[in-house]
Scaffold this motif. Structure first.
Motif, PDB file in Angstrom:
ATOM      1  N   ILE A   1       6.326   7.633   6.543  1.00  0.00           N
ATOM      2  CA  ILE A   1       7.475   6.992   7.200  1.00  0.00           C
ATOM      3  C   ILE A   1       7.707   7.608   8.578  1.00  0.00           C
ATOM      4  N   LEU A   2       7.630   8.928   8.665  1.00  0.00           N
ATOM      5  CA  LEU A   2       7.823   9.616   9.936  1.00  0.00           C
ATOM      6  C   LEU A   2       6.758   9.194  10.951  1.00  0.00           C
ATOM      7  N   THR A   3       5.526   9.081  10.485  1.00  0.00           N
ATOM      8  CA  THR A   3       4.435   8.656  11.366  1.00  0.00           C
ATOM      9  C   THR A   3       4.681   7.247  11.877  1.00  0.00           C
ATOM     10  N   TRP A   4       5.054   6.337  10.959  1.00  0.00           N
ATOM     11  CA  TRP A   4       5.295   4.938  11.334  1.00  0.00           C
ATOM     12  C   TRP A   4       6.434   4.848  12.351  1.00  0.00           C
TER      13      TRP A   4
ATOM     14  N   ALA B   1       0.839  -1.201   0.000  1.00  0.00           N
ATOM     15  CA  ALA B   1       0.000   0.000   0.000  1.00  0.00           C
ATOM     16  C   ALA B   1       0.874   1.252   0.000  1.00  0.00           C
ATOM     17  N   PHE B   2       1.940   1.221   0.796  1.00  0.00           N
ATOM     18  CA  PHE B   2       2.872   2.347   0.812  1.00  0.00           C
ATOM     19  C   PHE B   2       3.461   2.562  -0.582  1.00  0.00           C
ATOM     20  N   GLY B   3       3.813   1.467  -1.251  1.00  0.00           N
ATOM     21  CA  GLY B   3       4.370   1.558  -2.593  1.00  0.00           C
ATOM     22  C   GLY B   3       3.407   2.181  -3.585  1.00  0.00           C
ATOM     23  N   THR B   4       2.130   1.874  -3.441  1.00  0.00           N
ATOM     24  CA  THR B   4       1.147   2.448  -4.363  1.00  0.00           C
ATOM     25  C   THR B   4       0.974   3.949  -4.163  1.00  0.00           C
ATOM     26  N   LEU B   5       1.365   4.446  -2.993  1.00  0.00           N
ATOM     27  CA  LEU B   5       1.210   5.871  -2.705  1.00  0.00           C
ATOM     28  C   LEU B   5       2.412   6.707  -3.141  1.00  0.00           C
ATOM     29  N   LEU B   6       3.517   6.056  -3.457  1.00  0.00           N
ATOM     30  CA  LEU B   6       4.727   6.786  -3.840  1.00  0.00           C
ATOM     31  C   LEU B   6       4.531   7.703  -5.052  1.00  0.00           C
TER      32      LEU B   6
END
Length: 201
Positions: A127-130, A111-116
């Motif tokens: 990334i900062l939030t995680w 999902a992160f990859g789809t948002l790039l």
């Protein structure tokens, strides 16, 4: 555009179905992540059984299999809603992989990859939030849930046109974490660095 959208949804699903955790574990001769630790074929579980390098490779592969089909679709000129469905297809492929008995992971990295393609500013915020949530509480699942819930809000301020597709994706990922949410409420969730006992991601 409809045939192109259907084609890319199929491509995204097939890309997502390639379980990076299983492939990497076989290459490194590690235990099958589906039957070891938490039983979840993801980077966190691979980290517990194989260490940083295999886990990093799983993470990169999981991100790319989300990024590539969405980036290709973006450059094909598909509209934001179509991109949203293509992103969801990649994640569904990870969750229900065609090549591995339809038993997959949580699709957070995918999902992160789809948002790039939306931009590195969004990626940086996620990334900062995680990292912040993991640093404070130590739970990978909680970090993923918080990050994905904030993703539509971040997107609204960065590129509002993609807010709805990102919200659709967020709902899918949160729904996939329903068991983790229950364990967090009960205080039974395992922390990311816990390598002992029966673990759950």
């Amino acid at each position: 555009m409809i045939p192109s959208t259907i084609l890319m949804i199929a491509v995204a699903y097939l890309c997502g179905s390639l379980s990076s955790a299983i492939v990497i574990c076989r290459l490194f001769r590690l235990p099958d992540p589906r039957t070891t630790g938490s039983g979840n074929p993801g980077a966190t579980n691979v980290y517990r059984s194989g260490g940083r390098i295999p886990a990093a490779l799983v993470l990169v592969m999981d991100i790319l299999k989300g990024t590539v089909p969405v980036y290709v679709s973006y450059w094909m000129g598909l509209d934001p809603v179509a991109l949203g469905f293509i992103a969801i297809a990649a994640c569904v492929g990870h969750i229900f992989p065609l090549y591995f008995g339809f038993k997959g992971g949580k699709a957070v990295a995918t999902a992160f990859g789809t948002l790039l393609p939306i931009g590195f500013s969004l990626a940086g915020l996620l990334i900062l939030t995680w990292l912040t949530v993991v640093f404070i509480w130590g739970y990978s699942s909680l970090a993923a849930i918080v990050a994905v819930c904030l993703a539509p809000i971040f997107t609204w301020f960065i590129k509002p046109i993609y807010t709805f597709p990102v919200a659709m994706l967020a709902i899918l990922i949160v729904a996939r974490h329903r068991a983790n949410i229950l364990r967090l409420i009960k205080g039974e969730e395992s922390k990311i660095w816990d390598k002992r006992g029966r673990l759950k991601d």
